[in-house]
Write a protein that holds these residues in place. Structure first.
Motif, short mmCIF file in Angstrom:
data_model
loop_
_atom_site.label_atom_id
_atom_site.label_comp_id
_atom_site.label_asym_id
_atom_site.label_seq_id
_atom_site.Cartn_x
_atom_site.Cartn_y
_atom_site.Cartn_z
N UNK A 22 -6.67 -3.31 -20.05
CA UNK A 22 -7.87 -3.22 -20.89
C UNK A 22 -7.57 -3.52 -22.35
N UNK A 23 -6.47 -2.98 -22.85
CA UNK A 23 -6.10 -3.22 -24.26
C UNK A 23 -5.81 -4.70 -24.49
N UNK A 24 -5.03 -5.29 -23.61
CA UNK A 24 -4.68 -6.70 -23.78
C UNK A 24 -5.90 -7.60 -23.58
N UNK A 203 -17.16 -4.24 -17.20
CA UNK A 203 -18.58 -4.47 -16.93
C UNK A 203 -19.44 -3.38 -17.56
N UNK A 204 -19.01 -2.13 -17.41
CA UNK A 204 -19.75 -1.00 -17.98
C UNK A 204 -19.70 -1.05 -19.51
N UNK A 205 -18.55 -1.44 -20.06
CA UNK A 205 -18.38 -1.47 -21.51
C UNK A 205 -19.36 -2.43 -22.18
N UNK A 206 -19.75 -3.49 -21.49
CA UNK A 206 -20.64 -4.49 -22.07
C UNK A 206 -22.12 -4.18 -21.86
N UNK A 207 -22.42 -3.16 -21.06
CA UNK A 207 -23.82 -2.82 -20.83
C UNK A 207 -24.51 -2.45 -22.15
N UNK A 208 -25.82 -2.71 -22.29
CA UNK A 208 -26.74 -3.20 -21.25
C UNK A 208 -26.68 -4.71 -21.02
N UNK A 253 -1.27 10.21 -24.34
CA UNK A 253 -1.54 9.51 -25.60
C UNK A 253 -2.08 8.11 -25.35
N UNK A 254 -1.52 7.42 -24.35
CA UNK A 254 -1.98 6.07 -24.03
C UNK A 254 -3.42 6.10 -23.52
N UNK A 255 -3.74 7.07 -22.69
CA UNK A 255 -5.10 7.21 -22.18
C UNK A 255 -6.07 7.45 -23.33
N UNK A 256 -5.71 8.36 -24.22
CA UNK A 256 -6.58 8.68 -25.36
C UNK A 256 -6.76 7.46 -26.26
N UNK A 257 -5.65 6.76 -26.53
CA UNK A 257 -5.73 5.56 -27.39
C UNK A 257 -6.62 4.51 -26.76
N UNK A 258 -6.49 4.30 -25.45
CA UNK A 258 -7.28 3.28 -24.76
C UNK A 258 -8.77 3.59 -24.85
N UNK A 259 -9.13 4.86 -24.62
CA UNK A 259 -10.54 5.27 -24.69
C UNK A 259 -11.10 5.04 -26.09
N UNK A 260 -10.36 5.48 -27.12
CA UNK A 260 -10.81 5.32 -28.50
C UNK A 260 -10.89 3.84 -28.87
N UNK A 261 -9.92 3.06 -28.43
CA UNK A 261 -9.86 1.63 -28.73
C UNK A 261 -11.06 0.90 -28.14
N UNK A 262 -11.39 1.19 -26.88
CA UNK A 262 -12.50 0.51 -26.22
C UNK A 262 -13.85 0.92 -26.83
N UNK A 264 -14.34 2.02 -29.87
CA UNK A 264 -14.40 1.44 -31.22
C UNK A 264 -14.78 -0.03 -31.16
N UNK A 265 -14.17 -0.76 -30.23
CA UNK A 265 -14.49 -2.17 -30.05
C UNK A 265 -15.98 -2.36 -29.73
N UNK A 266 -16.48 -1.53 -28.84
CA UNK A 266 -17.88 -1.64 -28.41
C UNK A 266 -18.83 -1.34 -29.58
N UNK A 267 -18.50 -0.31 -30.35
CA UNK A 267 -19.38 0.08 -31.47
C UNK A 267 -19.33 -0.96 -32.59
N UNK A 268 -18.15 -1.40 -32.94
CA UNK A 268 -17.99 -2.35 -34.06
C UNK A 268 -18.69 -3.67 -33.77
N UNK A 269 -18.62 -4.14 -32.54
CA UNK A 269 -19.20 -5.44 -32.21
C UNK A 269 -20.52 -5.32 -31.45
N UNK A 270 -21.16 -4.18 -31.63
CA UNK A 270 -22.50 -3.99 -31.06
C UNK A 270 -23.46 -4.99 -31.70
N UNK A 271 -24.45 -5.43 -30.97
CA UNK A 271 -25.42 -6.38 -31.50
C UNK A 271 -26.13 -5.79 -32.72
#
Length: 271
Positions: A22-24, A203-208, A253-262, A264-271
């Motif tokens: 997911x990160x890559x 797929x869920x991350x890009x919804x709706x 730590x990796x799990x927490x970082x991945x959740x925060x990273x995803x 953050x990505x979704x919020x920052x690049x929200x339409x």
């Protein structure tokens, strides 16, 4: 299984592999898009990056689009990814025998680069979208030749999948887990399952938004990953002294970082 820790360690491998997948995925998406945006800005072509696509604000009939701008804008991302991929392949070769989970991150990063370069070309050619296929349009390639190249690229993905099987095995944290009697479990836990879980999360991350391009890229990635499942038994690995592995720790730590990273990505690049 000939060790009580194997089942646990395979499950931990799935966590590491899914997180790094997911990160890559996000990093490759951002790199590929950022290079395109950078070159587009040089030609004063306006763009906006969303979480699911790069949108060109400059209309198709703008005089800003000419032979040079089209070639460089739509070819730059692919060219940069080729260079980055070559560098990472050299790096992976150097660390292939080290006992580190970082190898699976490098492995997925390389595969995402390959998948985005080739699969977007296929989709662009078949569905008439704006990816590297535009370069061939401006070189005045006949439509049928463009389609032939797309079909060839599809078979290329399958071939790449066969050739990446050895790299997938070398990406293991431990050679103990890729012994002949464990390889089917390894490929399942390290490749097939992480791909499935990651595809659902993407797929869920890009919804709706359905983000059909990104979801189709996940489908093309399956072509690469599934190819490894059919020839892992034929791969010869270096002979090394094998010891039973201790239980791998849960990568909190990796799990927490991945959740925060995803998120953050979704919020920052929200339409």
């Amino acid at each position: 299984m000939d060790d009580n820790n194997d089942i646990r360690n395979f499950k931990i491998l799935t966590i590491y592999s899914t997180a790094t997948y997911l990160i890559s995925y996000v990093l490759v998406y951002l790199i590929f898009s950022s290079i395109t945006i950078l070159v587009a800005n040089i030609y004063h072509i306006e763009t906006i990056l969303y979480h699911d696509k790069l949108f060109f604000l400059t209309p198709d009939n703008s005089p800003l689009w000419d032979f040079d701008s089209a070639i460089y804008v739509f070819g730059a991302g692919t060219l940069f990814c080729v260079i980055l991929m070559a560098a990472l392949m050299i790096f992976f070769h150097k660390i292939r025998e080290e006992k580190t989970f970082f190898k699976i991150f490098v492995f997925w990063f390389i595969l995402h680069l390959i998948n985005r370069m080739i699969s977007t070309f296929i989709l662009g050619s078949l569905i008439d979208l704006y990816f590297s296929n535009v370069v061939f349009d401006w070189l005045y390639f006949d439509r049928w030749l463009d389609l032939v190249l797309a079909i060839f690229s599809l078979f290329l993905l399958i071939t790449i999948g066969n050739f990446t099987t050895r790299s997938l095995l070398l990406a293991s944290r431990s050679f103990q887990l890729i012994k002949s009697n464990k390889r089917s479990h390894y490929v399942w836990y390290q490749a097939i399952t992480p791909w499935f879980i990651s595809s659902v999360i993407i797929m869920v991350m890009h919804l709706p938004s359905f983000a059909y391009i990104e979801n189709l890229l996940s489908g093309f990635m399956f072509i690469i990953v599934s190819s490894t499942y059919f020839n892992f038994r034929t791969i010869k690995m270096p002979s090394v002294a094998l010891k039973n592995d201790p239980p791998f720790p849960i990568p909190v730590k990796l799990i927490a970082f991945t959740v925060v990273f995803l998120i953050s990505f979704r919020i920052i690049f929200q339409r």
